[in-house]
Design an enzyme around this catalytic site. Sequence first.
Site, mmCIF file in Angstrom:
data_model
loop_
_atom_site.group_PDB
_atom_site.id
_atom_site.type_symbol
_atom_site.label_atom_id
_atom_site.label_comp_id
_atom_site.label_asym_id
_atom_site.label_seq_id
_atom_site.Cartn_x
_atom_site.Cartn_y
_atom_site.Cartn_z
ATOM 1 N N GLY A 8 0.831 -1.201 0.000
ATOM 2 C CA GLY A 8 0.000 0.000 0.000
ATOM 3 C C GLY A 8 0.865 1.251 0.000
ATOM 4 O O GLY A 8 2.039 1.216 -0.383
ATOM 5 N N LYS A 9 0.298 2.347 0.478
ATOM 6 C CA LYS A 9 1.006 3.624 0.391
ATOM 7 C C LYS A 9 2.301 3.646 1.200
ATOM 8 O O LYS A 9 3.327 4.107 0.718
ATOM 9 C CB LYS A 9 0.069 4.751 0.839
ATOM 10 N N HIS A 173 4.432 3.181 21.004
ATOM 11 C CA HIS A 173 4.075 3.942 19.801
ATOM 12 C C HIS A 173 2.552 4.065 19.809
ATOM 13 O O HIS A 173 1.837 3.264 19.230
ATOM 14 C CB HIS A 173 4.559 3.213 18.550
#
Length: 304
Positions: A8-9, A173
């Site tokens: 994907g991106k 995170h």
Amino acid sequence: MITIIGSGKVGGDAAMFSALKRLDDHILLLDVAKGLPQGEAMDINHMLAEQGIDVHVKGSNNFEDMKGSEIVVIVAGSGRKPGMTRMDLLKTNATIVKSVVENVKKYAPDSMIIPVTNPLDPMAHITYKVSGFERGRVFGMGGMLDLSRFRQFICEATGHSRDSVRALVIGEHGENMLPLARFSSVSGIPLPSLLSKPELDELVQNTKQVAAKVIELKGATVHAPGNAISAIIESVTRDRRQVIPVSTCLDGEYGQSGVSIGVPAVIGRGGVEKIIELELDDEERQMFERGVASVKDAVSGVEI
């Protein structure tokens, strides 16, 4: 060879930045979606041809093609949508990541694995446990991305060059990340010497919230994570031994064991070559331990 699983991106950007930096002659984009990795590879190769860069990017739907990979990046999984937290993705992405790691074990057993899929720290721990690899060979990208955001806010607050800013973010995170103003500086000048406590608090909050803001505005974070992945890969392939916050399994460091979470580490040809233990104050340690508890709670709900 560098293999990036998930085209994907973010995966595409990671491949593009890695190719532009010439981190390996061969980069493989893998994805279960027919045509997606092939099309992404073609697009990147056309750009590289114009640049005169002799790095070959290949797209594939066949996990067997990752044979011989030295580094495998796992981006596969569902991305955050507006209004979602990283933890909302846990069960869906845990199933995907476990399946992917089994293929890495089968076809690239000597590789290092860089998990990127959210929620990052639980996925890094699942990757470590499922792979059975030495802990230094599994390290998740999270803090590197967070510190880039913290660094940008420091630049905006001080008006100084990005090149003069050094920043550090550790811990989970996610909502419990720990931007460390005390360990951040501008040309060696400690950040608390330049900004007031309210200004520092605002920087910390902005760093924690900015990913959700980007997702709200454009639907996904892309360029910063793609570049952060390539920066970690570069420290390995060029044996730069940079100190980078990565999510790796602790074994007594920071008083914690059996949990993967962001800590500063020396990243070189051997992967995580050393974990650096910082002297955290009471407030910082409480936030770090809150992140540890969050990650442990998340992993406890996943069958490994």
